[in-house]
Scaffold this motif. Structure first.
Motif, PDB file in Angstrom:
ATOM      1  N   LEU A  42      -6.804   6.894   6.535  1.00  0.00           N
ATOM      2  CA  LEU A  42      -6.702   7.455   7.876  1.00  0.00           C
ATOM      3  C   LEU A  42      -7.637   8.663   8.037  1.00  0.00           C
ATOM      4  CD1 LEU A  42      -5.177   7.310  10.582  1.00  0.00           C
ATOM      5  CD2 LEU A  42      -3.536   8.920   9.618  1.00  0.00           C
ATOM      6  N   LEU A  43      -7.656   9.546   7.046  1.00  0.00           N
ATOM      7  CA  LEU A  43      -8.561  10.699   7.087  1.00  0.00           C
ATOM      8  C   LEU A  43     -10.022  10.268   7.011  1.00  0.00           C
ATOM      9  CD1 LEU A  43      -6.650  13.268   4.859  1.00  0.00           C
ATOM     10  CD2 LEU A  43      -6.958  13.325   7.333  1.00  0.00           C
ATOM     11  N   LEU A  44     -10.306   9.260   6.208  1.00  0.00           N
ATOM     12  CA  LEU A  44     -11.670   8.761   6.087  1.00  0.00           C
ATOM     13  C   LEU A  44     -12.166   8.192   7.411  1.00  0.00           C
ATOM     14  CD1 LEU A  44     -14.098   8.069   4.217  1.00  0.00           C
ATOM     15  CD2 LEU A  44     -13.019   5.840   3.913  1.00  0.00           C
ATOM     16  N   PHE A  45     -11.372   7.350   8.053  1.00  0.00           N
ATOM     17  CA  PHE A  45     -11.782   6.765   9.331  1.00  0.00           C
ATOM     18  C   PHE A  45     -11.833   7.808  10.443  1.00  0.00           C
ATOM     19  CE2 PHE A  45     -10.170   2.676   7.427  1.00  0.00           C
ATOM     20  CZ  PHE A  45     -11.434   2.110   7.296  1.00  0.00           C
ATOM     21  N   GLY A  46     -10.909   8.739  10.428  1.00  0.00           N
ATOM     22  CA  GLY A  46     -10.936   9.819  11.422  1.00  0.00           C
ATOM     23  C   GLY A  46     -12.166  10.702  11.261  1.00  0.00           C
ATOM     24  N   GLY A  47     -12.495  11.051  10.024  1.00  0.00           N
ATOM     25  CA  GLY A  47     -13.698  11.858   9.765  1.00  0.00           C
ATOM     26  C   GLY A  47     -14.968  11.112  10.119  1.00  0.00           C
ATOM     27  N   ALA A  48     -15.008   9.808   9.820  1.00  0.00           N
ATOM     28  CA  ALA A  48     -16.189   9.010  10.162  1.00  0.00           C
ATOM     29  C   ALA A  48     -16.344   8.921  11.683  1.00  0.00           C
ATOM     30  CB  ALA A  48     -16.072   7.613   9.555  1.00  0.00           C
ATOM     31  N   GLY A  49     -15.240   8.757  12.394  1.00  0.00           N
ATOM     32  CA  GLY A  49     -15.304   8.707  13.858  1.00  0.00           C
ATOM     33  C   GLY A  49     -15.791  10.021  14.445  1.00  0.00           C
ATOM     34  N   MET A  59       0.855  -1.164   0.000  1.00  0.00           N
ATOM     35  CA  MET A  59       0.000   0.000   0.000  1.00  0.00           C
ATOM     36  C   MET A  59       0.907   1.235   0.000  1.00  0.00           C
ATOM     37  SD  MET A  59      -2.946   1.309   2.676  1.00  0.00           S
ATOM     38  CE  MET A  59      -3.085  -0.170   3.508  1.00  0.00           C
ATOM     39  N   ASN A  60       0.508   2.220  -0.786  1.00  0.00           N
ATOM     40  CA  ASN A  60       1.331   3.420  -0.817  1.00  0.00           C
ATOM     41  C   ASN A  60       0.839   4.456   0.199  1.00  0.00           C
ATOM     42  OD1 ASN A  60      -0.871   4.693  -1.940  1.00  0.00           O
ATOM     43  ND2 ASN A  60      -0.099   4.584  -4.035  1.00  0.00           N
ATOM     44  N   ARG A  61       1.630   5.507   0.354  1.00  0.00           N
ATOM     45  CA  ARG A  61       1.332   6.509   1.376  1.00  0.00           C
ATOM     46  C   ARG A  61       0.028   7.245   1.112  1.00  0.00           C
ATOM     47  NH1 ARG A  61       6.538  10.002   1.781  1.00  0.00           N
ATOM     48  NH2 ARG A  61       7.337   8.603   0.228  1.00  0.00           N
ATOM     49  N   ARG A  62      -0.290   7.543  -0.106  1.00  0.00           N
ATOM     50  CA  ARG A  62      -1.505   8.290  -0.426  1.00  0.00           C
ATOM     51  C   ARG A  62      -2.750   7.528   0.014  1.00  0.00           C
ATOM     52  NH1 ARG A  62      -0.294  10.962  -6.293  1.00  0.00           N
ATOM     53  NH2 ARG A  62       1.468  12.193  -5.576  1.00  0.00           N
ATOM     54  N   LYS A  63      -2.785   6.247  -0.262  1.00  0.00           N
ATOM     55  CA  LYS A  63      -3.929   5.435   0.150  1.00  0.00           C
ATOM     56  C   LYS A  63      -4.016   5.344   1.667  1.00  0.00           C
ATOM     57  CE  LYS A  63      -4.448   2.447  -3.861  1.00  0.00           C
ATOM     58  NZ  LYS A  63      -4.419   1.062  -4.341  1.00  0.00           N
ATOM     59  N   ALA A  64      -2.881   5.206   2.329  1.00  0.00           N
ATOM     60  CA  ALA A  64      -2.876   5.116   3.791  1.00  0.00           C
ATOM     61  C   ALA A  64      -3.378   6.415   4.427  1.00  0.00           C
ATOM     62  CB  ALA A  64      -1.470   4.791   4.293  1.00  0.00           C
ATOM     63  N   ILE A  65      -2.918   7.541   3.910  1.00  0.00           N
ATOM     64  CA  ILE A  65      -3.364   8.842   4.440  1.00  0.00           C
ATOM     65  C   ILE A  65      -4.842   9.053   4.147  1.00  0.00           C
ATOM     66  CG2 ILE A  65      -3.097  11.345   4.173  1.00  0.00           C
ATOM     67  CD1 ILE A  65      -0.098  10.851   3.832  1.00  0.00           C
ATOM     68  N   ALA A  66      -5.279   8.675   2.951  1.00  0.00           N
ATOM     69  CA  ALA A  66      -6.699   8.825   2.603  1.00  0.00           C
ATOM     70  C   ALA A  66      -7.573   7.976   3.515  1.00  0.00           C
ATOM     71  CB  ALA A  66      -6.923   8.454   1.143  1.00  0.00           C
TER      72      ALA A  66
END
Length: 191
Positions: free
Chosen positions: A10-17, A1-8
């Motif tokens: 992470l932001l998705l799960f953080g925003g959902a939380g 997995m590349n960094r862009r997908k990991a950051i995306a």
């Protein structure tokens, strides 16, 4: 997995939380409150109001019947947000007093009551700036702000407060927008 997908992700799960937590808080303050509990808290409301406006040479909030006014205002004239925050605040005061002093607020000494009221006044200070406005809009006024506001309104509009604590003229003559007070004079209830 590349960094862009990991950051995306992470932001998705953080925003959902954050959205879930905000939605749960919003629901917590906007659900239909159980106003039947308000009657069991009348002695607590009376004691809290008495600490805010104590009896001195003038009658206090308890003898003016402010607790009944506060209950009526919460029950009949307040939004769901204010009702829920007020009931949660009363539960919080009761729980805090039991854990700190081992007894109910009604049975505490005067100094202990004043300490509890000072704690909740400090705790319910609104946030500064934009965050305070957003919080007030979404969740309503804090518990202690509502309690103080209704205590003062109830006391100043009661017969005891208007006639014995303030200067009262039954038939007040003409209106004067600015009336100077003499040293030691009480504020006016009718002018």
């Amino acid at each position: 997995m590349n960094r862009r997908k990991a950051i995306a992700r992470l932001l998705l799960f953080g925003g959902a939380g954050a959205a879930i937590a905000g939605g749960a808080g919003y629901h917590y303050f906007n659900k239909k409150p159980d106003l039947g509990d308000l009657d069991q808290y009348l002695p607590l409301i009376a004691e809290l109001a008495e600490v805010i406006i104590p009896e001195t040479d003038t009658p206090g909030a308890k003898s003016a019947g402010v607790h009944d006014f506060i209950a009526t205002m919460i029950r009949d004239c307040s939004s769901r947000k204010v009702q829920n925050r007020f009931l949660y605040g009363l539960e919080d005061v009761a729980a805090y007093t039991r854990t700190k002093y081992g007894k109910s607020f009604v049975h505490c000494r005067k100094e202990e009551k004043e300490a509890v009221v000072a704690h909740f006044e400090k705790k319910s200070r609104p946030w500064e700036g934009l965050m305070g406005k957003v919080s007030s809009r979404l969740f309503g006024d804090p518990f202690f702000v509502t309690l103080k506001k209704y205590t003062v309104i109830g006391y100043c509009t009661s017969m005891q407060g208007a006639t014995k604590a303030m200067a009262y003229e039954y038939i007040p003559g003409r209106y004067k927008g600015c009336t100077p007070l003499q040293p030691g004079q009480r504020c006016w209830a009718t002018e």
